[in-house]
Design an enzyme around this catalytic site. Structure first.
Site, PDB file in Angstrom:
ATOM      1  N   SER A 152       0.683  -1.402   0.154  1.00  0.00           N
ATOM      2  CA  SER A 152       0.029  -0.066   0.015  1.00  0.00           C
ATOM      3  C   SER A 152       0.850   1.159   0.005  1.00  0.00           C
ATOM      4  O   SER A 152       0.346   2.316  -0.233  1.00  0.00           O
ATOM      5  CB  SER A 152      -0.870   0.024   1.252  1.00  0.00           C
ATOM      6  OG  SER A 152      -0.265   0.078   2.456  1.00  0.00           O
ATOM      7  N   LYS A 189       0.674   4.240   7.230  1.00  0.00           N
ATOM      8  CA  LYS A 189      -0.004   5.048   6.125  1.00  0.00           C
ATOM      9  C   LYS A 189       0.617   6.394   6.254  1.00  0.00           C
ATOM     10  O   LYS A 189       1.199   6.752   7.265  1.00  0.00           O
ATOM     11  CB  LYS A 189      -1.541   4.754   6.300  1.00  0.00           C
ATOM     12  CG  LYS A 189      -2.214   3.618   6.101  1.00  0.00           C
ATOM     13  CD  LYS A 189      -2.342   3.459   4.600  1.00  0.00           C
ATOM     14  CE  LYS A 189      -3.129   1.988   4.344  1.00  0.00           C
ATOM     15  NZ  LYS A 189      -2.411   0.882   4.761  1.00  0.00           N
TER      16      LYS A 189
END
EC number: 3.4.21.88
Length: 234
Positions: A152, A189
């Site tokens: 990701s 993230k």
């Protein structure tokens, strides 16, 4: 424009860099230390006054050829500092202010693997092994390493199997790379707070942003302060 130190005079067993290459290496290092991600070619060009990102690309290729960085194709921020080049760069900075014989402490960093729901991230059962590093390798001293799982964050060069150096923290600024616990999951993230909502942003268009709803279980575990390629840590 920020000022840079000249690291062209690296030790004899290290690749010798031109002054411009040393500037770019320091710019990359500063960007990673401050934001958790390397700069884009356009950002390098703007910072150093190049006419186009292509000029930055040529310098990056030269640095990669000398073995001090790795380039990840297909990503705008696909630049990785090799561990040995980061150490050489820091040694050069330190040698300007202290005798060569002076050495900093060695860090002992636990590697955290999978994290069980509801238990502290540094619980003994989560620790897979321990690594030892010179403290000078990091701008900010990390508390642990986290094994990255998934792609990701691919577009800023954080790949599956890499080891993320993490400094424990309970607060983050917008744009910083964080380790967060959302419910039973721990994730890496980019942090963004928008009024009363928190968004956890991926660096891969295949992954949608995660929006933390009010009242949803959420905890910030730490800030990314470095990255070690998984293959280099074997």
């Amino acid at each position: 424009m920020r000022t840079f130190n000249d690291f062209s005079g690296l030790p004899a067993d290290r690749p010798k860099l031109t002054a411009r290459q040393a500037q770019i290496l320091e710019l990359i290092r500063n960007a990673i230390a401050q934001t958790g991600a390397p700069p884009t070619r356009a950002e390098i060009a703007a910072e150093l006054g190049f006419r186009s990102p292509n000029a930055a690309e040529e310098h990056l290729k030269a640095l990669a050829k000398k073995g001090v960085i790795e380039l990840v194709s297909g990503t705008s921020r696909g630049i990785r500092l090799r561990t040995d080049s980061l150490q050489a760069l820091n040694e050069s900075r330190i040698s300007q202010f202290s005798p060569p014989v002076q050495r900093l402490e060695q860090l002992t960093l636990p590697l955290v693997g999978r994290v069980a729901a509801g238990s502290p991230i540094l619980a003994q059962e989560h620790i897979e092994r321990t690594y030892f590093f010179e403290s000078r390798l990091f701008e900010q001293q990390p508390d642990y390493l986290l094994k990255v799982r998934g792609m990701s964050m691919r577009d800023i060069g954080i790949m599956d199997g890499d080891l993320l150096a993490v400094k424990q923290a309970r607060e983050a600024k917008n744009g910083q790379i964080v380790v967060a616990r959302l419910g039973d999951e721990v994730t890496v993230k980019r942090f963004h707070r928008n009024q009363h909502l928190i968004e956890l942003l991926s660096e891969n268009p295949d992954f949608k942003p995660i929006v933390v709803q009010p009242g949803e279980p959420f905890e910030l575990e730490g800030l990314a302060v470095g990255l070690i390629r998984g293959s280099l840590a074997m």
